[in-house]
Write a protein that holds these residues in place. Structure first.
Motif: not given
Length: 455
Positions: A31-38, A80-81, A18-26, A1-3
């Protein structure tokens, strides 16, 4: 997955998504590589229509997410969490498949009474049960499908806020339109499925008041799942020809209070709370002189769950003012030392309450309420939250440049714009007078004004 991070995903992926607005660090998503805009298109193969779907399908500690990344590539990834850990995803909005709009023809619809030049967002007539649960919007349920009802009951999405208005079929159809019977059917279905409802009645003179109001309240009281009922008076603007009166006259407002009191007393004795609540306007209109003595006590309103509907705001103002005596004296001392006055802009609906609160306070004659007539909307629109910048600018032009003018924050939306698309800078420029924005809460605005004057 691109960053790579972009503001809009490319192409037109199949909805819902569902568009991602923000991803919590860590987080697992990070960890899976999701970024805002995905864009997340499904969880474990289930499409996401809204944040409720996301919460339901992602409830476990292992999920499979289908996605479209910021370069337009699609795929799936396992996440996983740990127990209690968040997935770390914040979405851009709660509805991923668009807002469900209203299909009714309510005679009292305020959005049908607005000037033609208003921005599109003000005339968007949503009737989406999901916003009822998530944001407290009132919905009629007339567009609720069998699938929707089954989902609500299965997941026990409760409570919902519903527009009741009337129960006699002919009255409901006259008020709401041809789909009115479906709304009642769905209310009954949800109640039978264990869903709790908060009901609202918009009271219209000659339509659902009097005997019809009594029938409606009796019907609702017999359904224990209807936890409470809020009654608000008809609001109308000058941009329509159907209505000329509401319950603004003292005798009309008092008649409603007296009609509702027996239900309140019965509910208080049987259930321990009044159950049916009246908007503040009824008390203010019924008692234009001495209103403070007639507003119900704090305990009447319970947890103030109907505050956003104008029920209990006056009582809250009274309680806050009584708790801020020290702050009143400090501001009065500052204003006296600076030889200044402060004009606080308010809607005309606040006149009786504000005048009474100030009369016996140290701020009498120093903090001056400036009650502004709402010419933009006209009709009986007089609450502070619906004041428009053009009316405020006109009202403050005659204020001395030596004095201060403050306007309540409730006049502006989250973008800092009034209902007629003016910012505070626009008001300043139009009036030729400095203007500052303050809170509506006494504890906050007294401190804010003191800092303004002393600074």
């Amino acid at each position: 997955m691109t960053a790579t991070c972009i503001h809009e995903y490319p192409g037109k992926p199949a909805r819902p998504a569902a568009r991602i607005l923000a991803v919590e660090e860590g987080s697992p998503a990070d960890d899976a590589g999701f970024t805002p805009g995905c864009v997340i298109t499904a969880v474990d193969g289930n499409p996401l229509r809204d944040i409720l779907d996301w919460q339901w399908y992602s409830d476990g500690d292992e999920i499979s997410l289908s996605y479209i990344d910021t370069e337009g590539d699609s795929g799936e990834v396992e996440l996983y969490r740990e127990e209690g850990e968040s997935w770390g995803i914040t979405f851009d909005g709660a509805l991923f498949d668009g807002i469900r709009t209203c299909r009714n023809a309510c005679v009292f619809c305020f959005m049908r009474q607005l000037p033609k030049e208003v921005r599109d967002s003000l005339v968007l007539r949503d009737d989406d049960w999901r916003l009822s649960f998530l944001q407290g919007n009132f919905v009629t349920l007339t567009n609720l499908s069998d699938e929707d009802a089954e989902l609500i009951i299965e997941r026990q999405i409760s409570p919902l806020r519903v527009s009741l208005h009337a129960v006699t079929p002919e009255v409901r159809q006259k008020m709401i339109g041809k789909h009115a019977p479906h709304g009642i059917e769905m209310m009954e279905r949800l109640l039978a499925g264990g869903i709790e409802l908060h009901a609202q009645i918009v009271l219209v003179p000659g339509m659902n008041d009097g005997a019809e109001l009594a029938r409606t309240l009796a019907w609702a009281y017999l359904r224990e799942g209807i936890r409470n009922v809020g009654i608000v008076p008809l609001g109308f603007t000058k941009h329509q020809t159907r209505f000329e009166k509401s319950f603004d006259a003292p005798e009309d407002a008092l008649a409603v209070i007296e009609a509702v009191e027996p239900f309140q007393k019965h509910a208080q004795a049987e259930r321990g709370y009044p159950w049916v609540y009246l908007a503040d306007e009824f008390y203010c209109n019924a008692y234009p002189e001495g209103v403070l003595a007639h507003v119900p006590p704090t305990e009447h309103y319970g947890d103030f769950s109907m505050f956003e509907d104008g029920i209990g705001i006056v009582r809250t103002q009274m309680d806050e003012w009584a708790a801020c005596v020290e702050a009143q004296h400090r501001l009065a001392s500052t204003l006296t030392e600076e030889n200044a006055l402060v004009y606080y802009v308010l809607g005309e609906a606040q006149r009786g309450v504000t005048d009474a609160l100030l009369k016996d306070s140290p701020l009498d004659g120093l903090l001056v309420p400036l009650f502004v007539k709402n010419e933009h909307f006209g009709g009986n629109v007089d609450v502070t939250g619906l004041l428009c910048g053009s009316d405020v600018a006109r009202a403050i032009r005659g204020v001395s440049a030596h004095d201060f003018v403050v306007v309540p924050r409730i006049m502006f939306n989250s973008d800092g714009v009034t209902l007629d698309d003016m910012t505070v800078d626009d008001i300043r420029d139009t009036a030729g007078m400095p203007v500052c924005v303050v809170s509506c809460s006494a504890a906050e605005y007294l401190a804010e004004i003191e800092e303004l004057v002393a600074g």
